[in-house]
Design a protein around this motif. Structure first.
Motif, PDB file in Angstrom:
ATOM      1  N   TYR A 183      -3.020  -1.705   5.198  1.00 34.64           N
ATOM      2  CA  TYR A 183      -1.881  -1.365   4.327  1.00 34.64           C
ATOM      3  C   TYR A 183      -0.421  -1.580   5.169  1.00 34.64           C
ATOM      4  O   TYR A 183      -0.216  -1.665   6.323  1.00 34.64           O
ATOM      5  CB  TYR A 183      -2.000  -0.008   4.122  1.00 34.64           C
TER       6      TYR A 183
ATOM      7  N   PHE B  42       3.716  -0.650   4.889  1.00 34.15           N
ATOM      8  CA  PHE B  42       4.617   0.674   4.763  1.00 34.15           C
ATOM      9  C   PHE B  42       6.225   0.044   4.806  1.00 34.15           C
ATOM     10  O   PHE B  42       6.319  -0.673   5.700  1.00 34.15           O
ATOM     11  CB  PHE B  42       4.351   1.589   5.893  1.00 34.15           C
TER      12      PHE B  42
ATOM     13  N   ASN C   2       8.347   4.683   2.348  1.00 38.82           N
ATOM     14  CA  ASN C   2       6.992   4.415   1.533  1.00 38.82           C
ATOM     15  C   ASN C   2       7.306   4.015   0.316  1.00 38.82           C
ATOM     16  O   ASN C   2       7.068   4.497  -0.591  1.00 38.82           O
ATOM     17  CB  ASN C   2       6.059   5.438   1.515  1.00 38.82           C
TER      18      ASN C   2
ATOM     19  N   ILE D 190       2.260   3.794  -1.038  1.00 39.98           N
ATOM     20  CA  ILE D 190       0.990   3.745  -0.590  1.00 39.98           C
ATOM     21  C   ILE D 190       0.414   4.998  -0.355  1.00 39.98           C
ATOM     22  O   ILE D 190       0.873   5.814   0.462  1.00 39.98           O
ATOM     23  CB  ILE D 190       1.045   2.950   0.873  1.00 39.98           C
ATOM     24  N   LYS D 191      -0.912   5.324  -0.579  1.00 36.97           N
ATOM     25  CA  LYS D 191      -1.330   6.694  -0.426  1.00 36.97           C
ATOM     26  C   LYS D 191      -3.036   6.380  -0.103  1.00 36.97           C
ATOM     27  O   LYS D 191      -3.525   5.570  -0.723  1.00 36.97           O
ATOM     28  CB  LYS D 191      -1.380   7.478  -1.400  1.00 36.97           C
TER      29      LYS D 191
ATOM     30  N   ASN E 297      -5.177   6.272  -3.330  1.00 35.64           N
ATOM     31  CA  ASN E 297      -5.320   4.727  -3.721  1.00 35.64           C
ATOM     32  C   ASN E 297      -6.676   4.202  -3.446  1.00 35.64           C
ATOM     33  O   ASN E 297      -6.968   3.015  -4.406  1.00 35.64           O
ATOM     34  CB  ASN E 297      -4.145   4.020  -3.578  1.00 35.64           C
TER      35      ASN E 297
ATOM     36  N   ALA F  67      -4.256   7.128   6.267  1.00 32.42           N
ATOM     37  CA  ALA F  67      -3.158   6.628   5.508  1.00 32.42           C
ATOM     38  C   ALA F  67      -2.246   7.714   4.996  1.00 32.42           C
ATOM     39  O   ALA F  67      -2.647   8.879   5.213  1.00 32.42           O
ATOM     40  CB  ALA F  67      -3.736   5.697   4.422  1.00 32.42           C
TER      41      ALA F  67
END
Length: 734
Positions: free
Chosen positions: A669, A671, A692, A696-697, A700, A719
């Motif tokens: 991912y 950031f 962020n 993004i989590k 997800n 994450a």
């Protein structure tokens, strides 16, 4: 030059005939090592004798009495300094610091010699006062954000509901990174388990990051690296006052204030801060992704300098915190039987640092800290209640002679844990470590410097440890610097520092922990090597370029890990600490590039780490699985622009090739973050910050929590959980 050489020999012969000596001195710029012309070199006491440097930076003082042991050097545009006279060197080399650069000059305290960063044989990265001033408005509640911007550091969240964070360096578990406050190891054992990184940056002068094994300096623990958090000190007799108010979209409010002033021979700094953060369920799964936090910090520090030779600092630090996470309806009182994690803690610390210089070449230091840490935690409706009392005392003697800086000292560390009646099976313990150390910084010449250290520690439970270390700094040619360091380390078993489970589904909550079996569990030992190649140059165009390429390797024997025990409770199997049937190693590279041009600044960092097991698994075949939650690739970049009234910055980070247990790979991912700052004048600053940006989590990619709301199960956290965070801060400085 030939004539000058023969004149020097003639004067030397005449001085010897009268029982006196002639000395040849070269005066250089401390950063460029270029000769300084027309610098005055003289004695500081009678009889006053001196000389002026020529075009080569050379001065010869004739008939220097043998009783003179120091010389004073001054030059236009440079700070006047005093230097000891070596009795062995044919030519004395004195380096002056530019007055223009003195404000930006960084002195590192974690190495005990208070040396300038460019003079150190070990690699140290420093986030300075400017970084702290900026971060105090961008993320005012803690230092974890600014540390996470460094590519070699990975901030790991260790709990899905209480927001606790820990630091990984060089791919190793958080327990291998030692955290100091003002050069004191205050966060060991039980007291280091929660909230250490929630130190507000407004109270800080700088943060020093030492990469690799440096356990020789402060004892076991600094295997992956060491971070020293340095408090501010009063710098002016004019009062300094800063107040900061912040609000974020995650319902976090911060109110921080800092004051400092010198009063002749005394001085004072005072920090006070309050954080009020509401519990928030970002993912709408019913559980708090951001916990409720109510935290108060109070940190006064007193400074007393009765003379130029003596200084005494005494500080007190107090933290009180209530933290609550879990099923949001339970926190709100509508479902009281659902899962809650509640923590109340108090931390009191008194620290002191006293130094007396018996001569310009000798300084005696006595420092230490006494602290208490009390924590009550309710998890899965089970109570744990413990208190830790800690003592750290150290005395050392720093001697400068010739091209050496020799420091010899000893220290005592006491960690006493006492459990109050609760639902855990923890037991009381008292650990005592007595250690002695010696370290020599030896400047062999203009191009080579050595730092050799040796430590011996005796632990009352886990035995004796001998820790040698050697570092070399080479200056093959300006603007290149090469540093190589090899060191050893150890880590004693401790129930409260293993923040990463040793296997999937092994629980680290206190009600499931079994006491350590000291008859079977042994301390971990390590060896590590680091190499840094640095290039730093400012071009005529005004472009400043700094490049640092690092390589590192660490090997840990018989690591202590958490594992399932044969006994169980209504929460499931208990957890015990064991020596793993495998070793660990970490190997990697770290690249750092910094460009500055006029109002622009660009930072690029890339870290690649391979951290994995090395040994036999329980089933027999070789176990080479990756260490969980240790990203193999991390890329960080920052671009900033600033003028008289505005500052804009954009940050990006990439986290890739991260594995969980059994080599289960998770998603990569990106950031992104951005900040805008407006300076109304020298007093007011308004900062808008967004972390962020693309939300993004971990949710997800997968479900983070499962099971019944009374006894849920949480996935390992790899994450961000909170998603996008926007905050607005107003800062006032008097």
């Amino acid at each position: 030059m030939k004539n000058l050489f023969f004149i020097g020999l003639l004067l030397l012969g005449i001085g010897s005939a009268f029982g006196q000596a002639n000395r040849v001195i070269r005066v250089e710029d401390s950063l460029t090592h270029e000769p300084i012309i027309a610098a005055t070199v003289r004695t500081a006491i009678r009889p006053i004798i001196g000389a002026v440097t020529n075009a080569a930076g050379i001065a010869i003082i004739a008939n220097l009495p043998a009783t003179i042991n120091a010389l004073t050097v001054s030059a236009v545009g440079y700070e006047t300094e005093s230097f000891p006279i070596s009795t062995t060197a044919d030519t004395l080399v004195f380096r002056l610091h530019s007055e223009d650069a003195s404000l930006d000059e960084v002195t590192v305290t974690a190495t005990r010699t208070n040396s300038r960063i460019e003079d150190l044989p070990i690699k140290v990265e420093v986030l300075g006062q400017e970084d702290m001033d900026e971060e105090s408005a961008v993320v005012p509640g803690n230092v974890s954000s600014i540390l996470g911007d460094i590519s070699i550091i990975h901030i790991q969240r260790t709990s899905a509901v209480n927001g606790n964070q820990a630091i990984r360096m060089q791919g190793l578990d958080p327990k291998y990174t030692q955290i100091l406050r003002d050069g004191l190891p205050l966060y060991e054992g039980f007291s280091g388990n929660l909230g250490v990184l929630q130190i507000p940056p407004l109270d800080l002068k700088q943060v020093e990051i030492v990469k690799g094994s440096v356990s020789t300096l402060y004892g076991g623990g600094a295997i992956g690296g060491m971070i020293n958090i340095v408090s501010k000190s009063p710098t002016s007799e004019k009062p300094t006052f800063t107040a900061l108010l912040n609000h974020s979209g995650l319902k976090e409010n911060n109110l921080n204030a800092y004051y400092s002033q010198r009063y002749g021979k005394t001085g004072l700094t005072l920090f006070s801060g309050y954080t009020d953060q509401a519990a928030v369920d970002v993912t709408n799964d019913g559980y708090t992704d951001s916990p409720q936090i109510k935290q108060f910090n109070f940190h006064p520090k007193f400074f007393y300098n009765p003379s130029d030779q003596t200084r005494v600092n005494i500080g007190y630090s107090f933290t009180n915190e209530h933290r609550e996470g879990g099923y949001l309806a339970a926190l709100e009182g509508t479902l009281p039987n659902a899962y809650r994690n509640i923590t109340d803690l108090q931390r009191h610390t008194v620290d002191f640092d006293a130094t007396h210089s018996t001569s310009p070449r000798n300084a005696l230091t006595l420092k230490g800290a006494v602290s208490t840490f009390h924590r009550q935690n309710t998890d899965y409706q089970k109570l744990s209640d413990g208190r830790q009392s800690s003592i750290y005392l150290e005395g050392n003697d720093l001697v400068r002679f010739g091209q050496h800086q020799l420091i010899v000292g000893g220290n005592l560390t006491v960690e006493a844990f006492r459990k109050k009646p609760d639902s855990t099976r923890l037991v009381d313990y008292t650990y005592q470590t007595i250690g002695g150390f010696v370290q020599d910084d030896w400047q062999l010449g203009d191009k080579i410097a050595l730092q050799a250290g040796l430590r011996f520690d005796h632990h009352n439970t886990f035995g004796n440890f001998l820790l040698p270390r050697l570092s070399v700094k080479l200056k093959p040619a300006d603007p290149w610097t090469v540093r190589v360091s090899v060191g050893t380390g150890y880590k004693t078993p401790n129930l409260f520092v293993n923040q990463t489970p040793g296997a999937l589904n092994v629980s680290l909550i206190f009600p499931r922990l079994l006491p350590i079996d000291v008859a079977t569990v042994k301390a971990e030992k390590s060896v590590g090597a680091n190499m840094d190649i640095a290039y730093s140059k400012t071009f005529e165009s005004g472009v400043s370029l700094q490049v640092d390429q690092a390589f590192y390797y660490t090997y840990v024997n018989s690591p202590v890990v958490s594992a399932f025990a044969s006994t169980s409770s209504n929460l499931g199997a208990y957890t015990q600490l064991i020596n793993a049937p495998y070793n660990l190693f970490s190997v990697g590279t770290d690249t750092y590039v910094r460009l500055e041009y006029k109002d622009y600044e660009l930072y690029l960092g890339y870290n690649h780490t391979l951290a994995r097991r090395d040994g036999q698994s329980s089933s027999g075949p070789t176990d080479t699985s990756y260490l969980p939650l240790a990203p193999q690739d991390k890329f960080s970049t920052t671009l900033a622009w600033e003028n008289e009234h505005f500052r804009f910055g954009i940050e990006t980070a990439y986290v890739g090739s991260q594995y969980l247990y059994n080599n289960q790979k998770v998603a990569n991912y990106w950031f992104f973050a951005g900040a805008a700052e407006y300076h109304y004048n020298e007093h007011w600053r308004l900062v808008l910050n967004a972390e962020n940006l693309f939300n993004i989590k971990q949710a997800n990619f997968e479900t983070v929590v499962s099971g019944p709301i009374t006894q849920p199960t949480f996935r390992p956290i790899w994450a961000p959980l909170e998603g996008r965070i926007v905050n607005l801060a107003l800062k006032y400085t008097l």
